[in-house]
Scaffold this motif. Structure first.
Motif, PDB file in Angstrom:
ATOM      1  N   VAL A 177       0.835  -1.203   0.000  1.00 38.87           N
ATOM      2  CA  VAL A 177       0.000   0.000   0.000  1.00 38.87           C
ATOM      3  C   VAL A 177       0.871   1.255   0.000  1.00 38.87           C
ATOM      4  O   VAL A 177       0.620   2.215  -0.754  1.00 38.87           O
ATOM      5  CB  VAL A 177      -0.950   0.008   1.219  1.00 38.87           C
ATOM      6  CG1 VAL A 177      -1.634   1.367   1.359  1.00 38.87           C
ATOM      7  CG2 VAL A 177      -1.998  -1.091   1.087  1.00 38.87           C
ATOM      8  N   VAL A 178       1.912   1.266   0.816  1.00 38.13           N
ATOM      9  CA  VAL A 178       2.800   2.433   0.890  1.00 38.13           C
ATOM     10  C   VAL A 178       3.529   2.638  -0.438  1.00 38.13           C
ATOM     11  O   VAL A 178       3.622   3.773  -0.947  1.00 38.13           O
ATOM     12  CB  VAL A 178       3.809   2.282   2.046  1.00 38.13           C
ATOM     13  CG1 VAL A 178       4.808   3.436   2.047  1.00 38.13           C
ATOM     14  CG2 VAL A 178       3.088   2.206   3.387  1.00 38.13           C
ATOM     15  N   TYR A 179       4.052   1.544  -1.012  1.00 38.06           N
ATOM     16  CA  TYR A 179       4.776   1.663  -2.285  1.00 38.06           C
ATOM     17  C   TYR A 179       3.871   2.206  -3.381  1.00 38.06           C
ATOM     18  O   TYR A 179       4.262   3.106  -4.143  1.00 38.06           O
ATOM     19  CB  TYR A 179       5.340   0.306  -2.709  1.00 38.06           C
ATOM     20  CG  TYR A 179       6.625  -0.075  -2.023  1.00 38.06           C
ATOM     21  CD1 TYR A 179       7.817   0.589  -2.296  1.00 38.06           C
ATOM     22  CD2 TYR A 179       6.655  -1.115  -1.091  1.00 38.06           C
ATOM     23  CE1 TYR A 179       9.002   0.231  -1.668  1.00 38.06           C
ATOM     24  CE2 TYR A 179       7.829  -1.468  -0.449  1.00 38.06           C
ATOM     25  CZ  TYR A 179       8.997  -0.793  -0.747  1.00 38.06           C
ATOM     26  OH  TYR A 179      10.167  -1.139  -0.113  1.00 38.06           O
ATOM     27  N   THR A 180       2.665   1.668  -3.498  1.00 32.94           N
ATOM     28  CA  THR A 180       1.756   2.117  -4.549  1.00 32.94           C
ATOM     29  C   THR A 180       1.226   3.518  -4.271  1.00 32.94           C
ATOM     30  O   THR A 180       0.920   4.269  -5.201  1.00 32.94           O
ATOM     31  CB  THR A 180       0.579   1.140  -4.696  1.00 32.94           C
ATOM     32  OG1 THR A 180      -0.064   0.939  -3.418  1.00 32.94           O
ATOM     33  CG2 THR A 180       1.061  -0.207  -5.220  1.00 32.94           C
ATOM     34  N   LEU A 181       1.123   3.890  -3.005  1.00 33.51           N
ATOM     35  CA  LEU A 181       0.656   5.225  -2.637  1.00 33.51           C
ATOM     36  C   LEU A 181       1.596   6.307  -3.161  1.00 33.51           C
ATOM     37  O   LEU A 181       1.157   7.407  -3.522  1.00 33.51           O
ATOM     38  CB  LEU A 181       0.538   5.333  -1.114  1.00 33.51           C
ATOM     39  CG  LEU A 181       0.058   6.678  -0.536  1.00 33.51           C
ATOM     40  CD1 LEU A 181      -1.376   6.970  -0.986  1.00 33.51           C
ATOM     41  CD2 LEU A 181       0.149   6.664   0.985  1.00 33.51           C
ATOM     42  N   PHE A 182       2.881   5.983  -3.244  1.00 35.88           N
ATOM     43  CA  PHE A 182       3.865   6.968  -3.690  1.00 35.88           C
ATOM     44  C   PHE A 182       4.350   6.697  -5.122  1.00 35.88           C
ATOM     45  O   PHE A 182       5.484   7.022  -5.476  1.00 35.88           O
ATOM     46  CB  PHE A 182       5.044   7.003  -2.727  1.00 35.88           C
ATOM     47  CG  PHE A 182       4.719   7.653  -1.416  1.00 35.88           C
ATOM     48  CD1 PHE A 182       4.824   9.027  -1.256  1.00 35.88           C
ATOM     49  CD2 PHE A 182       4.276   6.892  -0.340  1.00 35.88           C
ATOM     50  CE1 PHE A 182       4.507   9.635  -0.055  1.00 35.88           C
ATOM     51  CE2 PHE A 182       3.957   7.492   0.877  1.00 35.88           C
ATOM     52  CZ  PHE A 182       4.060   8.869   1.020  1.00 35.88           C
ATOM     53  N   GLY A 183       3.483   6.061  -5.920  1.00 38.64           N
ATOM     54  CA  GLY A 183       3.726   6.037  -7.364  1.00 38.64           C
ATOM     55  C   GLY A 183       4.222   4.747  -7.981  1.00 38.64           C
ATOM     56  O   GLY A 183       4.362   4.682  -9.206  1.00 38.64           O
ATOM     57  N   CYS A 184       4.498   3.716  -7.199  1.00 39.38           N
ATOM     58  CA  CYS A 184       4.971   2.454  -7.788  1.00 39.38           C
ATOM     59  C   CYS A 184       3.805   1.684  -8.401  1.00 39.38           C
ATOM     60  O   CYS A 184       2.670   1.752  -7.913  1.00 39.38           O
ATOM     61  CB  CYS A 184       5.640   1.585  -6.727  1.00 39.38           C
ATOM     62  SG  CYS A 184       7.251   2.187  -6.175  1.00 39.38           S
ATOM     63  N   ASP A 185       4.074   0.939  -9.478  1.00 37.35           N
ATOM     64  CA  ASP A 185       3.052   0.054 -10.022  1.00 37.35           C
ATOM     65  C   ASP A 185       2.889  -1.153  -9.106  1.00 37.35           C
ATOM     66  O   ASP A 185       3.698  -1.367  -8.190  1.00 37.35           O
ATOM     67  CB  ASP A 185       3.442  -0.392 -11.438  1.00 37.35           C
ATOM     68  CG  ASP A 185       4.764  -1.132 -11.466  1.00 37.35           C
ATOM     69  OD1 ASP A 185       4.769  -2.358 -11.316  1.00 37.35           O
ATOM     70  OD2 ASP A 185       5.821  -0.452 -11.597  1.00 37.35           O
ATOM     71  N   LEU A 186       1.853  -1.955  -9.342  1.00 37.25           N
ATOM     72  CA  LEU A 186       1.506  -3.033  -8.422  1.00 37.25           C
ATOM     73  C   LEU A 186       2.609  -4.088  -8.306  1.00 37.25           C
ATOM     74  O   LEU A 186       2.964  -4.495  -7.191  1.00 37.25           O
ATOM     75  CB  LEU A 186       0.205  -3.700  -8.856  1.00 37.25           C
ATOM     76  CG  LEU A 186      -0.332  -4.792  -7.921  1.00 37.25           C
ATOM     77  CD1 LEU A 186      -0.565  -4.232  -6.521  1.00 37.25           C
ATOM     78  CD2 LEU A 186      -1.609  -5.401  -8.477  1.00 37.25           C
ATOM     79  N   ILE A 187       3.168  -4.536  -9.438  1.00 33.74           N
ATOM     80  CA  ILE A 187       4.186  -5.588  -9.389  1.00 33.74           C
ATOM     81  C   ILE A 187       5.430  -5.099  -8.660  1.00 33.74           C
ATOM     82  O   ILE A 187       6.056  -5.839  -7.890  1.00 33.74           O
ATOM     83  CB  ILE A 187       4.555  -6.085 -10.815  1.00 33.74           C
ATOM     84  CG1 ILE A 187       5.486  -7.307 -10.747  1.00 33.74           C
ATOM     85  CG2 ILE A 187       5.169  -4.980 -11.640  1.00 33.74           C
ATOM     86  CD1 ILE A 187       4.850  -8.526 -10.167  1.00 33.74           C
ATOM     87  N   THR A 188       5.789  -3.819  -8.865  1.00 37.72           N
ATOM     88  CA  THR A 188       6.928  -3.250  -8.142  1.00 37.72           C
ATOM     89  C   THR A 188       6.621  -3.163  -6.658  1.00 37.72           C
ATOM     90  O   THR A 188       7.452  -3.514  -5.817  1.00 37.72           O
ATOM     91  CB  THR A 188       7.281  -1.856  -8.681  1.00 37.72           C
ATOM     92  OG1 THR A 188       7.636  -1.940 -10.059  1.00 37.72           O
ATOM     93  CG2 THR A 188       8.449  -1.251  -7.904  1.00 37.72           C
TER      94      THR A 188
END
Length: 246
Positions: A177-188
């Motif tokens: 959730v944190v990674y995607t919140l700041f712009g990462c795609d789902l797989i990343t």
């Protein structure tokens, strides 16, 4: 290939419980040849390597099985032992190969070794707990004990293992959730979260085997640092550190 083979042997030994290695080298009975956990770990890596190699061969990424097996087995061993090495760009591999490598990133090596991750020991206990629970559903009066390497696992141990697995999954979801919140795609986001909490190293997407975490914003580097620390301290160790009193 010879150098890679030597590296795989060293990485595999580093992911086996050091007590079992010591028992093997000193001629004790509880050695790597008798350990159910070690057997499960080796078979898991071998089967996954073969499946990935066949997937890469059928998709035309490699021309012959042995070349596919060479690259597949190295990435599987490196990820499963959390050594962090890579020889090819796994981002270009088949979806099946990527899913199996992510599975290796979650489980990793044995307890009492240098590897991170959830550990094969917990996977083995959890699978036996689930199997025994299904048996009890069919035979409510049966007395079924969960054993690993011939040792009966107490109810408290089984409960702790299942709690650890749930906590691990929750942390992976929270990290994603944190990674995607700041712009990462789902797989990343998913693989970065798993990679950090398991201390694996490479993931997929923006942090693939030929890339790194350098392009991520500072807040995600802090998130990665926290996940790596939690994973290295085995989750409960980190929680205990936070609530430790004089």
């Amino acid at each position: 290939p010879v150098i890679e083979g030597i590296m795989m042997a060293a990485m595999t030994l580093s992911a086996i419980h050091f007590g079992v290695l010591y028992a093997t080298f000193t001629g004790k009975r509880n050695n790597i040849f008798r350990s159910e956990v070690v057997r499960t770990f080796i078979v898991m890596m071998l089967v996954i390597s073969i499946v990935i190699a066949l997937s890469l061969l059928s998709s035309g990424i490699y021309d012959n099985f042995w070349e596919a097996m060479r690259h597949a087995s190295f990435q599987v061993v490196s990820i499963s032992t959390t050594s962090g090495f890579a020889t090819v760009d796994t981002n270009s591999w088949t979806p099946l190969a990527i899913v199996l490598l992510i599975f290796c990133s979650v489980i990793c090596g044995c307890a009492g070794s240098t590897s991170g991750g959830m550990k094969v020991d917990r996977l083995l206990i959890a699978s036996k707990v689930i199997r025994n629970r299904m048996k009890i559903q069919l035979h409510p009066n049966a007395v079924i004990r969960t054993k690993v390497d011939g040792i009966v696992q107490e109810e408290s141990t089984q409960s702790l293992v299942m709690t650890f697995i749930v906590a691990y999954i929750m942390l992976v979801i929270l990290g994603t959730v944190v990674y995607t919140l700041f712009g990462c795609d789902l797989i990343t986001g998913v693989t970065a979260s798993i990679s950090c909490i398991s201390n694996v190293g490479p993931g997929f997407g923006e942090i693939g085997s030929m890339d790194n975490f350098s392009e991520l914003p500072g807040v995600l580097k802090l998130n990665s640092t926290l996940l790596m620390l939690i994973g290295r301290l085995e989750i409960f160790g980190f929680i205990q550190l936070l609530f430790m009193t004089n």
